[in-house]
Structure formats: C-alpha cells, structure tokens
Design a protein around this motif. Structure first.
Motif, short mmCIF file in Angstrom:
data_model
loop_
_atom_site.label_atom_id
_atom_site.label_comp_id
_atom_site.label_asym_id
_atom_site.label_seq_id
_atom_site.Cartn_x
_atom_site.Cartn_y
_atom_site.Cartn_z
N LEU A 21 0.56 -1.01 -0.27
CA LEU A 21 0.04 -0.15 0.16
C LEU A 21 0.66 1.11 0.08
CD1 LEU A 21 -2.49 -0.25 2.67
CD2 LEU A 21 -2.63 -1.01 0.36
N LEU A 22 0.71 2.33 -0.27
CA LEU A 22 1.45 3.90 -0.47
C LEU A 22 0.27 4.56 -0.31
CD1 LEU A 22 3.05 5.80 -1.50
CD2 LEU A 22 1.99 6.21 -3.33
N THR B 68 1.88 -4.83 3.63
CA THR B 68 2.98 -3.68 3.89
C THR B 68 2.68 -2.08 3.61
OG1 THR B 68 4.78 -5.56 3.58
CG2 THR B 68 5.66 -3.92 3.01
N THR B 69 3.13 -1.33 3.70
CA THR B 69 2.43 0.34 3.31
C THR B 69 3.98 0.71 3.81
OG1 THR B 69 2.62 0.33 6.31
CG2 THR B 69 0.54 -0.02 5.40
N LYS B 70 3.96 1.95 2.86
CA LYS B 70 5.04 2.57 2.53
C LYS B 70 3.97 4.09 2.45
CE LYS B 70 8.08 5.19 -0.48
NZ LYS B 70 8.60 5.74 -2.02
N VAL B 71 4.28 4.99 3.69
CA VAL B 71 3.36 6.45 3.99
C VAL B 71 3.60 7.77 3.87
CG1 VAL B 71 2.93 7.97 5.70
CG2 VAL B 71 2.76 5.49 6.61
N ARG C 96 4.77 7.99 -8.33
CA ARG C 96 5.88 7.39 -8.47
C ARG C 96 5.09 6.40 -7.24
NH1 ARG C 96 9.98 11.13 -5.68
NH2 ARG C 96 10.62 12.57 -7.94
N ARG C 97 3.69 5.47 -7.68
CA ARG C 97 3.23 4.59 -6.80
C ARG C 97 4.03 3.27 -6.96
NH1 ARG C 97 -0.29 6.61 -10.15
NH2 ARG C 97 -1.49 5.38 -11.19
N GLY C 98 4.56 2.99 -8.51
CA GLY C 98 4.50 2.02 -9.17
C GLY C 98 3.91 1.19 -8.87
N LEU D 49 -6.29 6.81 -14.47
CA LEU D 49 -7.30 6.15 -13.38
C LEU D 49 -8.09 5.15 -13.34
CD1 LEU D 49 -9.09 7.06 -11.25
CD2 LEU D 49 -10.50 8.34 -13.12
N ALA D 50 -8.27 4.41 -15.36
CA ALA D 50 -9.28 3.04 -15.46
C ALA D 50 -8.19 2.03 -15.04
CB ALA D 50 -9.46 3.09 -16.72
N GLY D 51 -6.78 2.18 -14.84
CA GLY D 51 -5.99 1.07 -14.06
C GLY D 51 -5.31 1.36 -12.32
#
Length: 298
Positions: free
Chosen positions: A10-11, A38-41, A56-58, A84-86
């Motif tokens: 998660l971002l 697993t999170t990236k804050v 940069r969310r990947g 947005l669609a993906g």
C-alpha cells in the motif's frame, strides 16, 4: 466487484490537513493498515509532493487519508494522467474543521478510521461511473446548479476574489490563526486545478438551456430552481433532475437519464462534488462508465 488481496503493498498518502488536524484518527488508521499489509507512508506538504507521490506509486495500491477534497485531488490527477482506469483507490475519511465527508459517505466508504482501514484491507473493488466535463474536470458524486450554500459547506467561500482568507468574523487569537492556516493549507494543497475563488451565488431561479443526449429538456423560457446530475444511472447514463420554478401549484421535477448533458445560458456557477466551478456560459458533462475503482466493504 473484484477481490482485493491483503498482501498488496500500500502507498498511504496522508493529507496534511488531516495529519495536523486529527492526528489521532490518522495514527489509528496507519496502525490498522500497517498491521494488515506492507505500507509505505507519504506525508506531502503541498500539491507538488502529492502529485509526485502518486506518480511514483508503482504497483502499490493507493490509499488516501483525508476528506472529500483529498479524494477528488487524487482522482482528478489520475484522470489527467490517463491512469485512472488502472488504479484502484482506497480512502480513510478524516474530516477536519468542517472538511467535507458527504461524498465519501455517499460512495459507501465507512466514516470511522478503524472500519475504513479494515475495508481497505478486506474490501472489494467496485467500478464506478463518473462525469467528465469539457474542461477535463471530474464529478464523482453529484453536480448541482445553482451551487448549494450554507455555513461550513463551501471551502471556496473562505476566500476573497484575490485568493486570500476572508475574515469571517472569527475571534482573534491562536484558534483564529490556526483556522486561517488550515484554510490556506486546504486550498493550496487540495485544489484539483487552479480556480479563481468566489463566494457561491445565492440560490434562485436561473434561465438555462439543458440538453440531454442532444434533446432539449428545458429551454431558456422556463426558469428553474435547481438542477442535479448524478452518475450511476440506468444503462450507464447519469440521472438528471430539473426542478422548474413553481407558479401557484408545485411544479413536478423533470427527469431523464442521459450520457451527455449540456447546460448553457447566462453565466452560471455549479457545484461539482465539494468544489464550485464557473462562472461559464456553457458546459458539457459526459458519463464515463466504470471509469474508476474504489475499495468498499465486501
């Protein structure tokens, strides 16, 4: 609906207004999310950092912690980038100092920090319709003309025409200055695109031509009190409701379902979800069916 795997990374993007205004709700949401995935804050301090974080969310799933304006900024940015669609979004609603949450509730997002965070982890992705206007703006929940009014419902009403916080009768002191900083931060950080701010017009009759899929539903000779357009109608269209001005007996609303709605006439403003747009002479909104995904309780 599509199942959401809890093992996804998660971002978590935390709106600065929520972070500074309700740190306890933000901390609770972070704890629940971190315990289940697993999170990236990311803690953006401005619009540029917000945009870079999303870019940069990947492959991480995007989680926005904030109010309706934070969600709108994320959706608007992804729409402009044609991503947005993906990208399935998740939201933990945190409203501060009257920050709007009506959109989140209408979409079905739980309003408690714990329940919303658990929905992020265990929920399912629902594909939702939206409206896109001819200036590339988006509407997720409702479009209204004339704009609604009322204390605490319109962040743009806190600005004067030059974009400076208006002195709305608040008492001087620490709370007043904190409130002004919060307003400045909210508008600076969450506005989906540059807007020349103006207080909303008072509700009243308007003379507008309203066309649905090329057919005139109301013309300029019939004044109207209100117009409401919401995506998610039957067959991939939007629900259109027009309330004519009553003369004597109450006038029944005019209703239609359409994929394209064009409004024209004298200068008018409109409320798109939590934001006020215009004035414009004409604007067209088109339905984009199943254009975005939001994680909701299963």
């Amino acid at each position: 609906m599509t199942e959401v795997a809890t093992s996804d990374q998660l971002l978590v993007v935390i709106d600065p207004v929520a972070r500074h205004g309700d740190g306890e709700a933000v901390r609770i949401a972070k704890d629940v999310l971190s315990a289940g995935a697993t999170t990236k804050v990311c803690l953006p301090d401005g619009p540029e950092e917000f945009d870079r974080a999303l870019a940069r969310r990947g492959s991480r799933r995007l989680v926005v912690i904030g109010d309706d304006l934070a969600l709108l900024r994320a959706v608007s940015l992804l729409h402009r980038q044609r991503e947005l669609a993906g990208c399935a979004l998740s939201m933990v609603p945190v409203g501060v100092d009257g920050g709007p949450l009506a959109l989140a509730r209408a979409l079905g997002v739980p309003t408690g920090a714990v329940a919303a965070a658990r929905a992020v982890l265990d929920g399912t992705e629902r594909r939702l319709d939206l409206l896109v206007d001819d200036s590339d703006g988006v509407v997720l929940g409702a479009l209204r003309i004339p704009p609604l009014t009322g204390a605490g419902t319109d962040p743009w009403a806190l600005l004067d025409p030059d974009g400076d916080p208006a002195h709305a009768g608040a008492a001087p002191g620490h709370h007043h200055h904190h409130w002004l900083r919060t307003c400045q931060s909210l508008v600076r950080t969450l506005a989906s695109r540059p807007v020349r701010a103006a207080a909303p017009v008072a509700p009243g009759p308007s003379r507008l031509r309203i066309e649905v899929d090329g057919v005139t539903l109301v013309d300029l000779d019939q004044p109207v009190e209100a117009v409401c357009v919401t995506p998610g109608g039957a067959g991939g269209g939007a629900r259109v409701e027009v309330r004519p001005v009553s003369v004597g007996a109450v006038a029944a609303p005019l209703e239609a379902v359409a994929r394209t709605i064009t409004v024209s006439g004298a200068d008018f403003r409109y409320r798109a979800d939590a934001l006020v747009g215009g004035p414009v002479r004409t604007r067209t909104w088109t339905v984009r069916e199943a254009a975005w995904g939001l994680t909701l309780p299963g």
